[in-house]
Scaffold this motif. Structure first.
Motif, short mmCIF file in Angstrom:
data_model
loop_
_atom_site.label_atom_id
_atom_site.label_comp_id
_atom_site.label_asym_id
_atom_site.label_seq_id
_atom_site.Cartn_x
_atom_site.Cartn_y
_atom_site.Cartn_z
N GLU A 1 0.87 -1.64 0.03
CA GLU A 1 -0.10 0.17 -0.05
C GLU A 1 1.09 0.99 0.34
O GLU A 1 0.56 2.42 -0.43
CB GLU A 1 -0.40 0.03 1.48
CG GLU A 1 -1.73 1.28 1.14
CD GLU A 1 -3.07 1.53 0.43
OE1 GLU A 1 -3.15 2.97 -0.16
OE2 GLU A 1 -2.94 0.11 -0.43
N ALA A 2 1.65 1.47 0.87
CA ALA A 2 2.30 2.02 0.76
C ALA A 2 3.41 2.28 -0.71
O ALA A 2 3.59 4.43 -1.42
CB ALA A 2 4.13 1.84 1.76
N LEU A 3 3.96 1.88 -1.71
CA LEU A 3 4.12 1.50 -2.69
C LEU A 3 3.78 2.61 -3.43
O LEU A 3 3.56 2.91 -4.26
CB LEU A 3 5.10 0.39 -2.87
CG LEU A 3 5.42 0.33 -4.76
CD1 LEU A 3 6.59 1.30 -4.38
CD2 LEU A 3 6.39 -1.19 -4.71
N GLU A 4 2.70 2.13 -3.87
CA GLU A 4 0.96 2.05 -4.29
C GLU A 4 1.18 4.03 -4.17
O GLU A 4 0.64 4.42 -4.92
CB GLU A 4 -0.65 1.70 -4.14
CG GLU A 4 -1.48 2.34 -4.69
CD GLU A 4 -1.47 1.82 -5.92
OE1 GLU A 4 -2.49 2.31 -6.53
OE2 GLU A 4 -1.24 1.18 -6.15
N ARG A 5 1.04 4.25 -2.96
CA ARG A 5 0.55 6.11 -2.54
C ARG A 5 1.67 6.23 -3.31
O ARG A 5 1.90 7.43 -3.57
CB ARG A 5 0.45 6.06 -0.70
CG ARG A 5 -0.90 5.52 -0.24
CD ARG A 5 -0.43 5.69 1.11
NE ARG A 5 -1.90 5.15 1.76
CZ ARG A 5 -3.05 5.11 2.55
NH1 ARG A 5 -1.80 5.80 3.83
NH2 ARG A 5 -3.77 4.72 2.34
N THR B 1 13.25 7.28 8.21
CA THR B 1 13.33 6.10 8.80
C THR B 1 13.29 4.58 7.98
O THR B 1 13.61 3.77 7.34
CB THR B 1 14.04 5.22 9.76
OG1 THR B 1 14.40 6.45 10.22
CG2 THR B 1 15.43 4.51 9.76
N SER B 2 11.53 4.30 7.87
CA SER B 2 10.96 3.12 7.45
C SER B 2 11.13 2.94 6.54
O SER B 2 11.44 2.39 5.20
CB SER B 2 9.60 3.08 7.71
OG SER B 2 9.55 3.57 9.01
N MET B 3 10.82 4.00 5.22
CA MET B 3 11.11 4.42 4.07
C MET B 3 12.77 4.10 3.18
O MET B 3 12.21 2.76 2.13
CB MET B 3 10.64 5.42 3.49
CG MET B 3 11.22 6.13 1.85
SD MET B 3 11.14 7.70 1.23
CE MET B 3 13.21 6.99 1.42
N TYR B 4 13.53 4.23 4.34
CA TYR B 4 14.34 3.80 3.59
C TYR B 4 15.28 2.32 3.47
O TYR B 4 15.82 1.78 2.95
CB TYR B 4 15.70 5.22 4.13
CG TYR B 4 16.22 6.26 3.81
CD1 TYR B 4 16.05 6.83 2.61
CD2 TYR B 4 16.18 7.30 4.52
CE1 TYR B 4 16.05 7.70 1.59
CE2 TYR B 4 16.07 8.27 4.79
CZ TYR B 4 16.41 8.88 2.95
OH TYR B 4 16.03 10.31 2.34
N ALA B 5 14.79 2.07 4.89
CA ALA B 5 14.90 0.75 4.99
C ALA B 5 13.89 -0.59 4.19
O ALA B 5 14.60 -1.52 3.65
CB ALA B 5 14.24 0.56 6.78
N PHE C 1 12.81 0.53 1.28
CA PHE C 1 12.72 0.19 -0.36
C PHE C 1 13.87 1.76 -1.07
O PHE C 1 14.12 1.45 -1.65
CB PHE C 1 11.85 1.74 -0.67
CG PHE C 1 9.70 1.54 -0.69
CD1 PHE C 1 9.86 0.10 -1.37
CD2 PHE C 1 9.78 2.31 1.18
CE1 PHE C 1 8.23 0.04 -0.95
CE2 PHE C 1 8.14 1.33 1.36
CZ PHE C 1 7.57 0.77 0.38
N GLY C 2 14.88 1.99 0.15
CA GLY C 2 15.98 2.23 -0.21
C GLY C 2 15.80 3.62 -0.44
O GLY C 2 15.08 4.70 0.02
N ASN C 3 16.58 4.44 -1.45
CA ASN C 3 16.80 5.90 -1.67
C ASN C 3 15.40 6.07 -2.47
O ASN C 3 14.82 5.27 -2.99
CB ASN C 3 17.88 6.88 -1.75
CG ASN C 3 18.12 5.76 -2.99
OD1 ASN C 3 17.85 5.26 -3.75
ND2 ASN C 3 19.72 5.76 -3.74
N LYS C 4 15.69 8.12 -2.78
CA LYS C 4 14.21 8.30 -3.84
C LYS C 4 13.95 7.69 -4.75
O LYS C 4 13.78 7.13 -5.27
CB LYS C 4 14.22 10.18 -3.35
CG LYS C 4 13.65 10.53 -4.47
CD LYS C 4 13.15 12.30 -4.72
CE LYS C 4 12.32 12.06 -5.55
NZ LYS C 4 12.32 13.88 -5.74
N ASP C 5 15.42 7.71 -5.69
CA ASP C 5 15.74 6.71 -6.78
C ASP C 5 15.55 5.40 -6.78
O ASP C 5 14.48 4.76 -8.16
CB ASP C 5 17.29 6.67 -7.48
CG ASP C 5 17.84 7.98 -7.70
OD1 ASP C 5 16.53 9.06 -7.99
OD2 ASP C 5 19.31 8.48 -7.81
#
Length: 202
Positions: free
Chosen positions: A19-23, A50-54, A56-60
């Protein structure tokens, strides 16, 4: 004596990654790569940086994952179109799918790939290169399909399959830009129909 408790190792992630990736996909789709700030993304995803980086990695890396999700979801019409029995039906399905995907009432208007590529400067070079490779692959797949159509007599000898594929992609990209600018689905379907009127006869 005070006992220090350690956090459990391997604690399950406290959010729905799908769901987070969909958003995140929708944020990139609406604002483009550079227009989508980390705060915009994490707020929409409902998670911390922190959760995003853990997860999904960085923005790219998040962008690449979001593009994959788009290609497998709203953009899946391109892969389906290649399965049509004739070259003209492939083109019809491809442009029709582009019109529907870029004017969905429940999604941002335009195309994820086109919107994300607009106004991309040097900081967004990796995203731009990712999108270029994605579009080039789509053109190559269309070109291969049209080459087969020439071999089978479905397209006339002398047809340039690569040029025909690029023409179709150019029309689809134009449809996406027009959709983002407010053109209606009916108007864009008429554009697609006009483009197909010049299709090479078998």
């Amino acid at each position: 004596m005070e006992i220090q408790r350690k956090a459990p190792i391997g604690r399950p992630r406290g959010f729905d990654a799908d769901e987070a990736l969909e958003r995140a996909m929708r944020v990139f789709w609406e604002h483009g790569f550079e227009g989508a700030g980390i705060t915009d993304l994490t707020n929409a995803m409902g998670i911390t940086r922190t959760s995003m980086y853990a997860a999904f990695g960085n923005k790219d890396e998040l962008f690449r994952k979001a593009l994959e999700r788009y290609a497998e979801g709203p953009g899946a019409y391109a892969a389906r179109a290649l399965q049509e029995p004739t070259a003209q039906q492939v083109a019809t399905a491809f442009l029709g799918g582009s019109v529907r995907a870029t004017t969905r009432p429940d999604c941002p208007t335009g195309c994820f790939g086109v919107q994300s590529a607009l106004a991309v400067g040097d900081p967004g070079r990796n995203a731009r290169d990712t999108l270029t490779a994605w579009r080039d692959e789509a053109i190559a797949l269309l070109g291969d399909r049209f080459r087969r159509a020439v071999d089978e007599g479905d397209l006339p000898i002398g047809t340039d399959p690569g040029l025909l594929a690029r023409y179709l992609m150019t029309v689809a990209n134009g449809i996406a830009v027009q959709a983002a600018g407010g053109a209606t689905r009916d108007e864009l379907q008429q554009v697609a129909a006009m483009a197909l009127r010049s299709w090479p006869p078998a």
